[in-house]
Write a protein that holds these residues in place. Structure first.
Motif, mmCIF file in Angstrom:
data_model
loop_
_atom_site.group_PDB
_atom_site.id
_atom_site.type_symbol
_atom_site.label_atom_id
_atom_site.label_comp_id
_atom_site.label_asym_id
_atom_site.label_seq_id
_atom_site.Cartn_x
_atom_site.Cartn_y
_atom_site.Cartn_z
ATOM 1 N N VAL A 172 11.175 10.569 80.232
ATOM 2 C CA VAL A 172 9.787 10.778 80.664
ATOM 3 C C VAL A 172 8.981 11.240 79.455
ATOM 4 O O VAL A 172 9.246 12.303 78.890
ATOM 5 N N ALA A 173 8.019 10.440 79.040
ATOM 6 C CA ALA A 173 7.236 10.764 77.845
ATOM 7 C C ALA A 173 6.378 12.003 78.093
ATOM 8 O O ALA A 173 5.674 12.083 79.105
ATOM 9 N N PRO A 174 6.418 12.982 77.195
ATOM 10 C CA PRO A 174 5.560 14.165 77.345
ATOM 11 C C PRO A 174 4.087 13.773 77.226
ATOM 12 O O PRO A 174 3.751 12.806 76.540
ATOM 13 N N PRO A 175 3.203 14.507 77.863
ATOM 14 C CA PRO A 175 1.773 14.161 77.811
ATOM 15 C C PRO A 175 1.162 14.467 76.450
ATOM 16 O O PRO A 175 1.633 15.339 75.720
ATOM 17 N N HIS A 196 6.930 26.669 85.111
ATOM 18 C CA HIS A 196 7.916 26.156 86.064
ATOM 19 C C HIS A 196 8.299 24.699 85.829
ATOM 20 O O HIS A 196 9.096 24.148 86.578
ATOM 21 N N GLY A 197 7.730 24.075 84.799
ATOM 22 C CA GLY A 197 8.105 22.712 84.464
ATOM 23 C C GLY A 197 7.420 21.680 85.330
ATOM 24 O O GLY A 197 6.946 21.967 86.428
ATOM 25 N N LYS A 198 7.384 20.451 84.796
ATOM 26 C CA LYS A 198 6.746 19.365 85.543
ATOM 27 C C LYS A 198 7.076 18.040 84.878
ATOM 28 O O LYS A 198 7.001 17.913 83.655
ATOM 29 N N MET A 201 9.390 18.061 81.944
ATOM 30 C CA MET A 201 9.255 19.213 81.051
ATOM 31 C C MET A 201 9.998 20.402 81.642
ATOM 32 O O MET A 201 9.825 20.716 82.825
ATOM 33 N N PRO A 202 10.827 21.079 80.857
ATOM 34 C CA PRO A 202 11.567 22.225 81.391
ATOM 35 C C PRO A 202 10.656 23.415 81.651
ATOM 36 O O PRO A 202 9.525 23.480 81.153
ATOM 37 N N ALA A 203 11.153 24.349 82.432
ATOM 38 C CA ALA A 203 10.415 25.578 82.715
ATOM 39 C C ALA A 203 10.555 26.547 81.547
ATOM 40 O O ALA A 203 11.600 26.626 80.907
ATOM 41 N N PHE A 204 9.484 27.290 81.282
ATOM 42 C CA PHE A 204 9.495 28.246 80.176
ATOM 43 C C PHE A 204 9.260 29.679 80.651
ATOM 44 O O PHE A 204 8.946 30.555 79.845
ATOM 45 N N ALA A 205 9.427 29.917 81.954
ATOM 46 C CA ALA A 205 9.180 31.261 82.476
ATOM 47 C C ALA A 205 10.120 32.292 81.870
ATOM 48 O O ALA A 205 9.758 33.467 81.740
#
Length: 400
Positions: A172-175, A196-198, A201-205
């Motif tokens: 999935v290409a990052p925006p 929380h990621g989307k 993209m992983p979550a960074f909390a």
């Protein structure tokens, strides 16, 4: 006597109508959230009340399709008529009138043709209505730059375009974070995506605190502005002047912030290199000198030494460097104009003898300049344009 109406008198200010509708949606939802908070139905998430629903009102369709605007206006008008009839039914003494008015109101309520639900709603996150506590400060922007270099640069790259080898290897290409993506999301939704990621993209909390996350968002906005001005020669989307501390000699030891001058034009001047001509005060602006190396401390009286309000911390210059896309050394001697609402509007680089129309870097496509500005030149024309062509900023369908 004949009566004629010009086309101009019948023109509709659609921008004002759409802005009012967006503000109405925003105020309604904020009111609901406040009420839910008062009754304990909005839990705390990252220090602010959470939106408890899976969707929220969104005006994105209003921004791109006037037919949706017309349909919504019609529905609101019919609903208002229905409510008026219902109230009249309650106060009328005649049973016949009560039945007639109430029946008509009920018919209007059920027959009103509202736009389809998906045109007025979008998916929500618990932090959709969260607001950044940083005030878009210079310190937050610079802190966000440091965090971005640690956590984000491998995928998104220094310019935010997300075309690094690692990014290109992902399914999935990052925006592209230097595009208009940030302005399609509310700050709260972008905050949630980072934590929380989307979409791959992983979550960074676990790596970023809530404060760190807001700082990264501040940097992303500043960096996108810098990329825009580098590539197109303008700020394609409005960017606020960063909040910086200002020490004014006339106030004694008191330290101000730029936002305390909201309602006044502000001119930010970066101290020129030693030995170079220095700028002076301008009564049409509140002037602020950025002088982290205190080059102006020995300036001749009547030149830059006469500017009473100064900023001497390096982070302010670094934040402006990010926003303008210029290295800090290249900013020496530059000037930036801030309008009465706090938006950066124009920049004059070192070596330019006078202001020109080309220095206006943020203006609407509909009104490049006012009639008054067309009769003026230099900085007078820029002032007239700034005052007449105010910024109407919508982000994530929220009016700012």
């Amino acid at each position: 006597m004949s009566l004629s109406l010009s086309a101009a008198s019948l023109s509709i200010d659609w921008n004002a109508i759409i802005t009012s509708l967006l503000q109405g949606m925003q105020w309604l939802q904020l009111g609901i959230l406040k009420l839910l908070t008062l009754v304990g139905a909005a839990p705390d998430v990252d220090g602010q009340p959470a939106w408890p629903f899976a969707s929220r009102l969104s005006g994105e369709a209003l921004l791109i399709d006037r037919n949706v605007v017309r349909a919504l206006l019609l529905a609101l008008a019919l609903t208002a008529v229905g409510l008026t009839l219902a109230v009249l039914a309650l106060v009328r003494r005649s049973l016949r009138w009560r039945v007639t008015l109430l029946s008509t109101a009920i018919v209007l309520f059920f027959a009103t043709p509202w736009p389809e639900r998906h045109l007025l709603t979008t998916a929500a996150t618990p932090t959709s209505f969260h607001l950044s506590p940083t005030g878009f400060s210079a310190a937050s922007i610079v802190h966000g730059q440091q965090l971005y270099a640690q956590q984000c640069i491998a995928c998104h790259g220094a310019d935010g375009k997300s075309d690094t080898p690692l990014a290109l290897s992902l399914k999935v290409a990052p925006p592209n974070l230097s595009s208009g993506l940030l302005w399609r999301l509310s700050d709260g939704d972008a905050f949630w995506s980072i934590r929380h990621g989307k979409a791959g993209m992983p979550a960074f909390a676990s790596q970023l605190s809530p404060g760190d996350t807001w700082a990264v968002l501040d940097y992303l906005k500043a960096n996108a502005a810098g990329q825009s001005i580098t590539e197109t020669g303008a700020w394609q989307r409005p960017i606020a002047a960063p909040r910086i501390a200002v020490d004014c000699a006339s106030d004694g030891p008191a330290v101000r912030s730029l936002d305390q001058w909201r309602g006044q034009r502000i001119r930010l001047l970066v101290a020129a290199a030693r030995g170079q001509p220095q700028a002076s005060e301008d009564p049409r602006f509140q002037s602020v000198l950025l002088d982290p190396t205190k080059l102006a401390s020995t300036a001749p009286t009547g030149s830059m030494g006469s500017i009473g309000c100064r900023n001497t911390d390096r982070v302010s210059l670094q934040a402006l460097s990010i926003i303008t896309g210029l290295a800090a050394n290249d900013l020496a001697g530059a000037e930036l104009l801030v309008d009465k609402d706090g938006w950066l509007r124009a920049r004059k680089r070192r070596g330019e003898a006078a202001w020109s129309d080309a220095d206006m870097l943020c203006q609407s496509a509909q009104a490049a300049s006012s009639k008054q500005a067309q009769q003026l030149a230099g900085i007078d024309a820029l002032i007239a344009t700034m005052d007449a062509d105010r910024v109407h900023y919508v982000q994530g369908t929220f009016v700012h």
